[in-house]
Design an enzyme around this catalytic site. Structure first.
Site, mmCIF file in Angstrom:
data_model
loop_
_atom_site.group_PDB
_atom_site.id
_atom_site.type_symbol
_atom_site.label_atom_id
_atom_site.label_comp_id
_atom_site.label_asym_id
_atom_site.label_seq_id
_atom_site.Cartn_x
_atom_site.Cartn_y
_atom_site.Cartn_z
ATOM 1 N N LYS A 107 83.137 108.804 141.577
ATOM 2 C CA LYS A 107 84.412 108.334 142.123
ATOM 3 C C LYS A 107 84.162 107.025 142.870
ATOM 4 O O LYS A 107 83.350 107.003 143.803
ATOM 5 C CB LYS A 107 84.948 109.421 143.065
ATOM 6 C CG LYS A 107 86.343 109.222 143.572
ATOM 7 C CD LYS A 107 86.826 110.532 144.197
ATOM 8 C CE LYS A 107 88.074 110.340 145.010
ATOM 9 N NZ LYS A 107 88.473 111.583 145.687
ATOM 10 N N ASP A 119 91.501 98.476 142.528
ATOM 11 C CA ASP A 119 90.196 97.834 142.322
ATOM 12 C C ASP A 119 89.151 98.780 141.735
ATOM 13 O O ASP A 119 88.013 98.390 141.477
ATOM 14 C CB ASP A 119 89.686 97.235 143.644
ATOM 15 C CG ASP A 119 89.504 98.301 144.721
ATOM 16 O OD1 ASP A 119 89.724 99.497 144.440
ATOM 17 O OD2 ASP A 119 89.148 97.942 145.859
ATOM 18 N N GLY A 120 89.516 100.063 141.578
ATOM 19 C CA GLY A 120 88.575 101.026 141.000
ATOM 20 C C GLY A 120 87.463 101.449 141.942
ATOM 21 O O GLY A 120 86.544 102.162 141.552
ATOM 22 N N ASP A 246 99.086 115.923 139.627
ATOM 23 C CA ASP A 246 97.798 115.407 139.141
ATOM 24 C C ASP A 246 96.651 115.806 140.054
ATOM 25 O O ASP A 246 95.492 115.556 139.737
ATOM 26 C CB ASP A 246 97.847 113.871 139.015
ATOM 27 C CG ASP A 246 98.322 113.206 140.286
ATOM 28 O OD1 ASP A 246 99.414 113.558 140.768
ATOM 29 O OD2 ASP A 246 97.598 112.342 140.822
HETATM 30 P P1 AMP Z 1 94.947 109.897 144.248
HETATM 31 O O1 AMP Z 1 95.871 109.486 145.332
HETATM 32 O O2 AMP Z 1 93.479 109.732 144.620
HETATM 33 O O3 AMP Z 1 95.246 111.218 143.685
HETATM 34 O O4 AMP Z 1 95.154 108.831 143.080
HETATM 35 C C1 AMP Z 1 96.340 108.690 142.362
HETATM 36 C C2 AMP Z 1 96.132 107.759 141.199
HETATM 37 O O5 AMP Z 1 95.780 106.450 141.655
HETATM 38 C C3 AMP Z 1 95.016 108.164 140.241
HETATM 39 O O6 AMP Z 1 95.417 107.797 138.953
HETATM 40 C C4 AMP Z 1 93.848 107.338 140.710
HETATM 41 O O7 AMP Z 1 92.892 107.128 139.693
HETATM 42 C C5 AMP Z 1 94.534 106.038 141.094
HETATM 43 N N1 AMP Z 1 93.779 105.280 142.104
HETATM 44 C C6 AMP Z 1 93.573 105.616 143.385
HETATM 45 N N2 AMP Z 1 92.829 104.677 144.020
HETATM 46 C C7 AMP Z 1 92.555 103.724 143.108
HETATM 47 C C8 AMP Z 1 91.828 102.480 143.157
HETATM 48 N N3 AMP Z 1 91.250 102.052 144.261
HETATM 49 N N4 AMP Z 1 91.761 101.776 142.008
HETATM 50 C C9 AMP Z 1 92.336 102.205 140.878
HETATM 51 N N5 AMP Z 1 93.050 103.342 140.785
HETATM 52 C C10 AMP Z 1 93.156 104.101 141.874
HETATM 53 MG MG MG Z 2 94.170 112.357 142.464
#
Ligand code: AMP
Ligand code: MG
Length: 498
Positions: A107, A119-120, A246
């Protein structure tokens, strides 16, 4: 360094993954490695030096292909047809000695085709936060994804301010989410959902494939697992904070430790997440939200439940409605242990115990008492021991009446006699159900701040040690047992960590 991974998900569902590579990281630095988990999964990575481990968990030395999984999701009730792993990659599946598969996921390993504007990357603080909370959950016997390692990437990521970057290696029974079913249902209809359901059944609920109604049984199994999971969250005061579809796993593990936190003073409406303005994911709403999410799963399975559309809807409705019954049973089971109830129950006893538990919750709410300490307080009353963490509950008439009825329900006379075997069993049951140590928000914040701003991991390591032994921990320093001051808690907000 090499792990002999399998890649069954990407092989079986290749239309729903995209091959992607982690960014190359210069000089990754291993800052956390979970040797207990490494051993229990039989990964045996612990013999490698920290540089090799750092490179491996940064994704620098992968020998097989990594994949980003596609998924959709309802976020705060709004459907987003395409989310997917935007900052995570599944690097493979490892099979442990008992034959169970575990995904290993990085992650924060860089952009993927699902990154959208992101930014991934991941910041060190939130990744260490995931370690502390996920490993606490595991120690509390609550199903969860686990944290295997964290590396610092030695690059900065920009969030509210510049923060040190990091990558977390997460393990999970799988990463199939309700949102995965939603994505597949949207893009590949019945055929895709059947493929995904067959895969999920084989991986998580193989017993369903041996019946003549595999998909109905699968739905029932997921409903049941979620009911058990949420009941366990509620029993320790855990607030997930972002129960989007999700972020709910088909396996029944807790996943996605973003804005989660443990409640201190008991109040059913408690919310910590800075973005949850409506309190959608407040403590008391968690069971209803889980049920709502399961309804979204059931919708995707409709074509598989019966050839007749109305019959499918009836079956799905029944299964999702049954969540209520199953949650009640699971909640009662988790909560009765917290008050030491240990005898077999019939329906009448169950209702009586539930009424007593609810009245106790009302009492601690009126007293604004700390949720975790309140059960220990009752335990100490049974032991006739002084309670060293303060006068939590006003010993008023209301409490006295409740306590007398409670003792009667435990089959204990008003004057507590330590030789009473029912009493001793109750005390033992409570000790195994009521944690002394949870990851208190102020302690977690301190550990993360020290690590992220001072590069000092002492507090993180100390806290990690105590949260791994949550029950009957007489060695834990009181600063890990006592709640934060109310000023801290009133102003405490959590963030998604994105
Ligand atoms: P989460 O809030 O962690 O459940 O993320 C929700 C969505 O946003 C998922 O599709 C994650 O992969 C994407 N996401 C969260 N943070 C990032 C980031 N820094 N860069 C790219 N995608 C992100
Ligand atoms: Mg998530």
């Amino acid at each position: 360094m090499n792990i002999d991974f399998t890649h069954t998900y990407s092989a079986a569902l290749n239309e729903f993954v995209i091959e992607s590579s982690p960014d190359k990281i210069d000089n990754p630095e291993l800052v956390f490695f979970n040797s207990d988990l490494d051993e229990s999964l039989n990964l045996n990575l612990g013999n490698n030096d920290s540089q090799a481990l750092g490179d491996f968990f940064a994704g620098n030395s992968l020998t097989s292909k990594a994949h980003a999984q596609a998924y959709a999701g309802h976020q705060f009730g709004h459907y987003n047809p395409q989310l997917g792993d935007g900052r995570a990659l599944i690097i493979g599946e490892h099979i442990d000695l008992s034959g169970h598969k575990h995904d290993l996921c990085l992650k924060g390993s860089g952009r993927t085709p699902f990154s959208r504007g992101g930014d991934g990357k991941a910041a060190l603080g939130p990744m260490l936060r995931e370690v502390l909370i996920a490993e606490s959950m595991h120690a509390l016997n609550i199903p969860t994804t686990r944290s295997l390692a964290v590396v610092k990437t030695n690059e900065d990521v920009y969030r509210q301010s510049m923060e040190p970057g990091a990558i977390l290696c997460r393990t999970a029974a799988s990463h199939i989410r309700i949102g995965t079913f939603q994505f597949v249902s949207n893009y590949a209809r019945e055929e895709g959902v059947k493929k995904l359901a067959d895969y999920a059944i084989a991986r998580h609920y193989p017993q369903c494939s041996k019946t003549d109604k595999p998909y109905i049984n699968f739905l029932n199994c997921v409903v049941n697992k979620q009911a058990e999971l949420i009941a366990k969250w509620m029993s320790v005061g855990f607030i997930h904070g972002v129960m989007n579809t999700d972020n709910m796993c088909i396996s029944g593990e807790t996943i996605d430790y973003g804005p989660c936190a443990f409640m201190e003073a008991y109040h059913p409406e408690t919310v910590f997440s800075s973005i949850d303005h409506q309190g959608r994911y407040a403590y008391q709403n968690q069971p209803a939200i889980a049920q709502w999410n399961l309804a979204r799963l059931a919708e995707t399975l409709l074509p598989l439940l019966s050839d007749d559309e109305q019959a499918s809807i009836d079956i799905a409705t029944q299964s999702v409605t049954d969540f209520g019954k199953q949650y009640k049973v699971s909640w009662h089971q988790a909560m009765r242990a917290k008050l030491g109830f240990h005898t077999e129950v019939d329906n009448q006893t169950m209702e009586r115990e539930i009424a007593l538990i609810n009245r106790f919750l009302d009492i601690i709410q009126d007293n604004k008492a700390d949720f975790t300490l309140s059960w220990l307080y009752i335990g100490n009353l049974l032991k006739n021991e002084a309670f060293e963490y303060g006068e939590l509950i006003d010993n008023n008439e209301n409490f006295k009446v409740w306590f007398t009825e409670y003792l009667a329900a435990l089959n204990i006379a008003d004057t507590i006699d330590q030789t009473n075997s029912s009493l001793q069993k109750a005390i033992k049951t409570m000790a195994n159900a009521n944690p002394v140590v949870i990851p208190r928000n102020h302690n977690v914040e301190q550990a993360l701040t020290d690590a992220a701003t001072l590069d000092n991991f002492d507090e993180f390591n100390n806290l990690y040690k105590v949260i791994n032994q949550p029950f009957e921990n007489s060695n834990a320093p009181s600063r890990y047992i006592l709640p934060a001051n109310t000023n801290f808690t009133q102003h405490f907000k959590t963030f998604c960590g994105t």
